[in-house]
Scaffold this motif. Structure first.
Motif, PDB file in Angstrom:
ATOM      1  N   TRP A 125     -42.087 -12.875  15.500  1.00 53.60           N
ATOM      2  CA  TRP A 125     -43.413 -11.973  15.327  1.00 53.60           C
ATOM      3  C   TRP A 125     -42.682 -11.676  14.021  1.00 53.60           C
ATOM      4  CZ3 TRP A 125     -47.179 -15.133  15.510  1.00 53.60           C
ATOM      5  CH2 TRP A 125     -48.166 -15.676  16.568  1.00 53.60           C
ATOM      6  N   ILE A 126     -41.824 -11.008  14.362  1.00 50.92           N
ATOM      7  CA  ILE A 126     -41.932 -10.236  12.971  1.00 50.92           C
ATOM      8  C   ILE A 126     -41.596 -11.056  11.302  1.00 50.92           C
ATOM      9  CG2 ILE A 126     -39.450  -8.294  11.860  1.00 50.92           C
ATOM     10  CD1 ILE A 126     -38.821  -7.357  15.286  1.00 50.92           C
ATOM     11  N   PHE A 127     -40.395 -11.705  12.460  1.00 48.46           N
ATOM     12  CA  PHE A 127     -40.392 -13.148  11.222  1.00 48.46           C
ATOM     13  C   PHE A 127     -41.443 -13.434  10.298  1.00 48.46           C
ATOM     14  CE2 PHE A 127     -35.799 -12.675  12.493  1.00 48.46           C
ATOM     15  CZ  PHE A 127     -35.536 -12.679  11.770  1.00 48.46           C
ATOM     16  N   ILE A 128     -42.881 -13.071  10.634  1.00 47.52           N
ATOM     17  CA  ILE A 128     -44.481 -13.991  10.715  1.00 47.52           C
ATOM     18  C   ILE A 128     -44.373 -12.898   9.376  1.00 47.52           C
ATOM     19  CG2 ILE A 128     -45.988 -14.634  11.087  1.00 47.52           C
ATOM     20  CD1 ILE A 128     -44.471 -16.415  13.270  1.00 47.52           C
ATOM     21  N   PHE A 129     -44.646 -12.419  10.771  1.00 48.39           N
ATOM     22  CA  PHE A 129     -45.813 -10.641   9.810  1.00 48.39           C
ATOM     23  C   PHE A 129     -44.702  -8.965   9.109  1.00 48.39           C
ATOM     24  CE2 PHE A 129     -48.197 -11.841  13.214  1.00 48.39           C
ATOM     25  CZ  PHE A 129     -49.824 -12.231  13.152  1.00 48.39           C
ATOM     26  N   HIS A 130     -43.672  -9.348   9.323  1.00 47.51           N
ATOM     27  CA  HIS A 130     -43.478  -8.010   8.360  1.00 47.51           C
ATOM     28  C   HIS A 130     -43.618  -8.115   7.496  1.00 47.51           C
ATOM     29  CE1 HIS A 130     -40.165  -5.786   6.584  1.00 47.51           C
ATOM     30  NE2 HIS A 130     -39.892  -4.963   7.762  1.00 47.51           N
ATOM     31  N   PRO A 131     -44.380  -7.222   6.462  1.00 51.05           N
ATOM     32  CA  PRO A 131     -44.461  -7.211   5.293  1.00 51.05           C
ATOM     33  C   PRO A 131     -43.728  -7.359   4.027  1.00 51.05           C
ATOM     34  CG  PRO A 131     -44.737  -4.654   5.824  1.00 51.05           C
ATOM     35  CD  PRO A 131     -43.856  -5.759   7.220  1.00 51.05           C
ATOM     36  N   GLN A 132     -42.057  -7.471   4.676  1.00 50.75           N
ATOM     37  CA  GLN A 132     -41.252  -7.924   3.321  1.00 50.75           C
ATOM     38  C   GLN A 132     -40.536  -9.025   3.684  1.00 50.75           C
ATOM     39  OE1 GLN A 132     -41.076  -3.965   3.872  1.00 50.75           O
ATOM     40  NE2 GLN A 132     -41.677  -4.415   2.027  1.00 50.75           N
ATOM     41  N   VAL A 133     -40.480  -9.380   5.011  1.00 52.34           N
ATOM     42  CA  VAL A 133     -40.002 -10.628   5.156  1.00 52.34           C
ATOM     43  C   VAL A 133     -39.745 -11.108   6.152  1.00 52.34           C
ATOM     44  CG1 VAL A 133     -37.100  -9.485   5.262  1.00 52.34           C
ATOM     45  CG2 VAL A 133     -39.095  -9.727   7.111  1.00 52.34           C
ATOM     46  N   GLY A 134     -41.224 -10.911   6.286  1.00 54.74           N
ATOM     47  CA  GLY A 134     -42.245 -12.249   7.209  1.00 54.74           C
ATOM     48  C   GLY A 134     -42.524 -13.187   6.602  1.00 54.74           C
ATOM     49  N   LEU A 135     -43.055 -13.953   6.526  1.00 51.96           N
ATOM     50  CA  LEU A 135     -43.791 -15.786   6.350  1.00 51.96           C
ATOM     51  C   LEU A 135     -44.874 -15.535   6.046  1.00 51.96           C
ATOM     52  CD1 LEU A 135     -42.714 -18.707   7.974  1.00 51.96           C
ATOM     53  CD2 LEU A 135     -42.023 -17.737   5.131  1.00 51.96           C
ATOM     54  N   LEU A 136     -46.087 -15.015   6.216  1.00 54.28           N
ATOM     55  CA  LEU A 136     -47.128 -14.520   6.935  1.00 54.28           C
ATOM     56  C   LEU A 136     -47.793 -13.538   5.890  1.00 54.28           C
ATOM     57  CD1 LEU A 136     -50.150 -15.610   7.056  1.00 54.28           C
ATOM     58  CD2 LEU A 136     -50.435 -14.541   9.001  1.00 54.28           C
ATOM     59  N   GLY A 137     -47.177 -12.282   6.374  1.00 59.13           N
ATOM     60  CA  GLY A 137     -46.924 -10.779   5.894  1.00 59.13           C
ATOM     61  C   GLY A 137     -46.398 -11.115   4.018  1.00 59.13           C
ATOM     62  N   PHE A 139     -47.229 -13.640   2.122  1.00 57.41           N
ATOM     63  CA  PHE A 139     -48.360 -14.051   1.327  1.00 57.41           C
ATOM     64  C   PHE A 139     -49.136 -13.030   1.696  1.00 57.41           C
ATOM     65  CE2 PHE A 139     -51.937 -16.356   2.535  1.00 57.41           C
ATOM     66  CZ  PHE A 139     -51.989 -17.516   1.585  1.00 57.41           C
ATOM     67  N   LEU A 140     -49.466 -12.688   2.696  1.00 64.51           N
ATOM     68  CA  LEU A 140     -51.021 -11.443   2.941  1.00 64.51           C
ATOM     69  C   LEU A 140     -51.150 -11.093   1.508  1.00 64.51           C
ATOM     70  CD1 LEU A 140     -52.056 -10.993   6.689  1.00 64.51           C
ATOM     71  CD2 LEU A 140     -53.036 -12.015   4.881  1.00 64.51           C
ATOM     72  N   GLU A 142     -49.480 -10.834  -1.031  1.00 64.38           N
ATOM     73  CA  GLU A 142     -49.337 -11.786  -2.279  1.00 64.38           C
ATOM     74  C   GLU A 142     -50.514 -12.017  -3.068  1.00 64.38           C
ATOM     75  OE1 GLU A 142     -46.766 -15.688  -2.611  1.00 64.38           O
ATOM     76  OE2 GLU A 142     -44.226 -13.728  -2.517  1.00 64.38           O
ATOM     77  N   ILE A 143     -51.843 -12.649  -1.817  1.00 69.21           N
ATOM     78  CA  ILE A 143     -52.856 -12.904  -2.264  1.00 69.21           C
ATOM     79  C   ILE A 143     -53.643 -11.268  -2.227  1.00 69.21           C
ATOM     80  CG2 ILE A 143     -52.779 -14.662  -1.408  1.00 69.21           C
ATOM     81  CD1 ILE A 143     -54.154 -14.177   1.260  1.00 69.21           C
ATOM     82  N   GLY A 144     -53.287 -10.281  -1.945  1.00 70.81           N
ATOM     83  CA  GLY A 144     -53.586  -9.153  -2.642  1.00 70.81           C
ATOM     84  C   GLY A 144     -53.862  -8.492  -1.565  1.00 70.81           C
ATOM     85  N   ILE A 145     -53.646  -8.570   0.024  1.00 70.86           N
ATOM     86  CA  ILE A 145     -54.400  -7.432   0.520  1.00 70.86           C
ATOM     87  C   ILE A 145     -53.215  -6.903   1.219  1.00 70.86           C
ATOM     88  CG2 ILE A 145     -55.153  -7.922   2.799  1.00 70.86           C
ATOM     89  CD1 ILE A 145     -55.852 -10.961   2.819  1.00 70.86           C
ATOM     90  N   ALA A 146     -53.711  -5.361   1.536  1.00 72.69           N
ATOM     91  CA  ALA A 146     -52.708  -4.494   1.582  1.00 72.69           C
ATOM     92  C   ALA A 146     -52.457  -4.553   2.581  1.00 72.69           C
ATOM     93  CB  ALA A 146     -53.219  -3.492   1.762  1.00 72.69           C
ATOM     94  N   TRP A 147     -51.169  -5.344   3.384  1.00 69.95           N
ATOM     95  CA  TRP A 147     -50.809  -6.427   4.854  1.00 69.95           C
ATOM     96  C   TRP A 147     -49.296  -5.121   4.358  1.00 69.95           C
ATOM     97  CZ3 TRP A 147     -52.328  -8.075   9.218  1.00 69.95           C
ATOM     98  CH2 TRP A 147     -51.315  -7.975  10.259  1.00 69.95           C
ATOM     99  N   ASP A 148     -49.788  -4.149   6.046  1.00 67.48           N
ATOM    100  CA  ASP A 148     -48.565  -3.103   6.566  1.00 67.48           C
ATOM    101  C   ASP A 148     -48.840  -2.707   7.478  1.00 67.48           C
ATOM    102  OD1 ASP A 148     -46.002  -2.030   6.072  1.00 67.48           O
ATOM    103  OD2 ASP A 148     -46.373  -0.722   4.728  1.00 67.48           O
ATOM    104  N   TYR A 149     -48.245  -3.904   8.516  1.00 67.11           N
ATOM    105  CA  TYR A 149     -48.798  -3.111   9.507  1.00 67.11           C
ATOM    106  C   TYR A 149     -47.505  -1.693  10.394  1.00 67.11           C
ATOM    107  CZ  TYR A 149     -44.173  -5.429  11.787  1.00 67.11           C
ATOM    108  OH  TYR A 149     -43.398  -5.793  12.415  1.00 67.11           O
ATOM    109  N   LYS A 150     -46.798  -1.792  10.052  1.00 66.22           N
ATOM    110  CA  LYS A 150     -46.159  -0.397  10.327  1.00 66.22           C
ATOM    111  C   LYS A 150     -46.363   0.798   9.211  1.00 66.22           C
ATOM    112  CE  LYS A 150     -41.308  -2.281   9.272  1.00 66.22           C
ATOM    113  NZ  LYS A 150     -40.454  -1.999  10.542  1.00 66.22           N
TER     114      LYS A 150
END
Lengths: 293, 441
Positions: A125-137, A139-140, A142-150
């Motif tokens: 899940w880190i590889f999906i959600f991580h704000p720097q290395v995650g795929l979805l993170g 993407f989010l 890049e489309i302007g959502i301030a995604w940072d679960y840390k």
């Protein structure tokens, strides 16, 4: 109860039970007893200076707003993990129960994630959600959502719920599928002949007949959310940011193992133990009455 | 072919027969450490050299997981009566270990009992002070000490038209603004170990106590000093940087560790022991310099403090004098100038002894590796004051996390800086009082 006696001698059954009892004693009763004893003590990390403080550890615990906050976190977390994992599993089970080509392959793929250890699942899940290395993170962001679960507590909670629920879906799926397969086809056919739609058949026939399975899974899932999710939380958020994902079990670990406060940690374990005993008792006592066997 | 097997068999038989005789002579001791990866390999190399250098003692070094795991594992083992002879404990565990009276064997006592000389004066003042008791006697053995420094991506700085590394926080902000304007990297700056860098180091550099009673050196009744205007000022400074997109909070402890080497952030703050990783991974020109300071608070910044870990000798009922002698011999071995110099240069930790530092200097190591002495300069540029000699606070692991948690709430915009420091101070004091109670009664 026509014939009670299978073993004439009482010794043999006890002997056969002995290994299991010994294991239960050494790995459950003994440590649990120690936890109860430690919860009345205050001691330094090495156990050199030990004082009996009675219920002080418990009093401090319930006066601590942070403890109450982590109890609330546990409620929110358990509720969503149980709901999401059971709902998704039921949906998948209904779909997989149909006559479709390659059903075996789907079933295998759906059961697969259960074999993954929570800590390993968390890394995925880190590889999906991580704000720097995650795929979805990425993407989010890049489309302007301030995604940072840390840094964002709400997002962190979402991440640990999704990861934990995902890990539990295969287990629920398996039981729901078995439950569905054991529903007599004649009942469904009768309902169909009476003109009930598929949806109506599901809610009035299948779902009530599944209730023993649902009830069993409810207990198991809540216990899982309480105790089994430690690995996911530890690997993904470590209880943070700012304690936003700190559940009761994680707090007991942090206070005991990292902060070396064994008294408070033991008191927390005792509270947890009582909570689970209480929950299970309530469930069997009240919910079971409404279960259609 | 057959002959070779026979010969090998004979050699094996010989080895088997001589081994017990040798094992009787050699005293074996256990050493638990918490350095993974490349650093762990260096620990093993040094232990092997020690074992080969003499025929009386054998050190068995085992990697036991993170620092926290080594410490809790060693404590649990002591309670069970079977602790390792040496445990590597991180600096924030120092107060807990020092309070553990009968569980530990202080270095000075070890030296006295075994007759193996371990002279405290050999060690750098900043290192020695952290691990000494109030009488100035060495309690634990300095092992791996680093200090926090500033890492700069010089390619990114050049892109922004900056040639000189910032020395003060004011200059830092100006550089950060230029970096952002030039869009040199996706992220301008970050920090690893937020509490260690932004609180412990900054308090030391600016001569403001993190806690009263000389940061706990003078007694367990110390109180946190986080509501001091300096901490409010510095956290506000960081929060403003973050608001303006000049700073990114990268997570607790070392979570932000790869943001700098990967080129994501142009500036980072962190341990000097990150050098090995940065050397290997960074695909740009980089530099390391001392931490910035607020020039409106202090004109000539004081010394920074160390981080890292030290070695603790643990007691046990059945421990023999020979085993303690083995511990002392190992301590003496790693303090040899050539061993210490090797350790310093292959790991990026600061040298523990003055001799190793002088030797590295004389051999031109710092000219060949600019910036490798940034941490040493920062540690030794001023005479330590009671506020800058280190920390002796019980429950420091928890206090570090409390500060990180309250910082996170500031960066999330959930509370003001004043509220955060107020709460951190109160929670920190609760930890100190709990430790005081548990260790006094």
């Amino acid at each position: 109860m026509r014939k009670r006696v299978i073993f004439n001698d009482k010794g043999l059954p006890y002997l056969l039970l002995a290994p299991q009892l010994a294991i239960t004693f050494v790995f459950f009763f003994w440590p649990a007893g120690q936890a109860i004893w430690f919860s009345f003590l205050r001691q330094d990390a090495f156990g050199i200076r030990t004082t009996f403080v009675g219920l002080e550890n418990f009093v401090e615990l319930f006066q601590d707003p942070l403890y109450l906050a982590s109890a609330w976190n546990t409620v929110v977390f358990s509720f969503w993990v149980t709901l999401v994992s059971m709902a998704v599993a039921l949906g998948l089970a209904v779909l997989a129960d149909r006559h479709i080509r390659g059903a075996g392959v789907y079933k295998t793929l759906l059961i697969w994630p259960y074999a993954i250890a929570p800590a390993v699942a968390a890394v995925l899940w880190i590889f999906i959600f991580h704000p720097q290395v995650g795929l979805l993170g990425r993407f989010l962001r890049e489309i302007g959502i301030a995604w940072d679960y840390k840094l964002n507590g709400g997002q962190a909670m979402l991440v640990v719920i999704v990861a934990s629920a995902w890990n539990q879906i295969p287990y629920n799926f398996l039981f729901f599928l078995a439950g569905l397969q054991s529903i007599p086809k004649s009942v469904l056919e009768a309902a169909a002949i009476d003109g009930a739609s598929a949806q109506r058949r599901f809610w009035t026939v299948i779902f009530p007949l599944l209730s023993p399975t649902t009830f069993f899974l409810l207990v198991v899932n809540i216990v899982f959310a309480f105790f089994g999710t430690f690995g996911v939380i530890d690997a993904l958020t470590k209880g943070g940011p700012a304690k936003a994902t700190e559940t009761l079990i994680y707090k007991a670990y942090i206070d005991g193992r990292v902060n070396l406060d064994l008294g408070s940690s033991s008191a927390q374990s005792v509270v947890l133990m009582l909570t689970v005993i209480l929950l299970t008792a309530i469930q069997f006592r009240y919910i079971e009455r409404k279960v259609h066997y | 072919m057959h002959r070779r097997i026979l010969l090998a068999g004979a050699a094996l038989a010989l080895a088997v027969t001589t081994a017990p005789a040798e094992a009787q002579q050699r005293t074996e001791i256990q050493f638990w450490y918490g350095l993974g990866g490349a650093l762990g390999e260096r620990v093993q190399e040094q232990v092997q050299r020690f074992n080969a250098s003499q025929d009386r003692y054998t050190v068995n070094a085992t990697f036991r997981g993170s620092y926290v795991e080594v410490m809790t594992g060693a404590i649990a083992a002591w309670r069970a009566g079977n602790p390792p002879h040496i445990a590597q404990v991180f600096e924030v565990g120092t107060a807990t270990m020092m309070a553990a009276g009968p569980a530990i064997k202080p270095v000075w006592q070890l030296s006295q009992e075994t007759g193996i000389a371990i002279d405290p004066a050999k060690y750098l003042a900043g290192v020695r002070g952290y691990y000494s008791d109030t009488q100035g006697r060495l309690v634990s053995m300095p092992h791996n000490s680093s200090s926090a420094i500033m890492w700069l991506n010089m390619d990114a700085l050049a892109k922004a038209g900056v040639t000189e590394p910032p020395r003060t926080w004011r200059e830092f902000r100006a550089v950060a603004e230029k970096l952002k304007a030039a869009n040199a990297t996706p992220c301008v700056s970050t920090t690893t170990w937020p509490t260690w860098v932004m609180f412990e180091q900054q308090s030391s550099i600016h001569d403001v106590g993190l806690a009263t009673k000389a940061n706990g050196f003078e007694g367990m009744d110390a109180e946190m000093n986080l509501t001091h205007p300096f901490f409010l000022k510095h956290v506000q400074f960081l929060a403003d940087l973050q608001r303006d997109g000049l700073f990114r909070y990268g997570g607790r402890d070392n979570a932000a560790g790869n943001l700098f080497p990967s080129g994501e952030c142009a500036i980072s703050f962190g341990s000097s022991a990150a050098r090995a990783q940065i050397e290997r991974d960074a695909k740009f020109k980089w530099a390391s310099v001392p931490l910035p300071y607020h020039d409106d608070v202090i004109q000539s910044p004081r010394n920074g403090v160390i981080g890292g870990a030290s070695l603790w000798a643990l007691t046990a009922r059945n421990r023999t004098p020979a085993e303690y002698a083995a511990v002392a011999a190992f301590y003496a071995f790693i303090s040899r100038p050539e061993e210490d110099q090797w350790w310093h240069q292959v790991t990026g930790y600061v040298p523990l002894t003055l001799a190793a530092y002088e030797k590295s200097k004389a051999e031109g190591y710092y000219e060949r590796n600019p910036g490798a002495d940034a941490a040493i300069i920062q540690l030794s540029r001023a005479q330590p004051t009671p506020n800058s000699q280190g920390f002796r606070l019980g429950g420091m692991v928890e206090i570090r996390n409390i500060i990180q948690e309250e910082l996170e709430k500031v960066f999330q915009g959930q509370q003001t800086v004043a509220q955060a420091m107020e709460t951190a101070n109160r929670r920190g004091n609760a930890v100190l009082r709990a430790f005081e109670r548990a260790n006094r009664s």
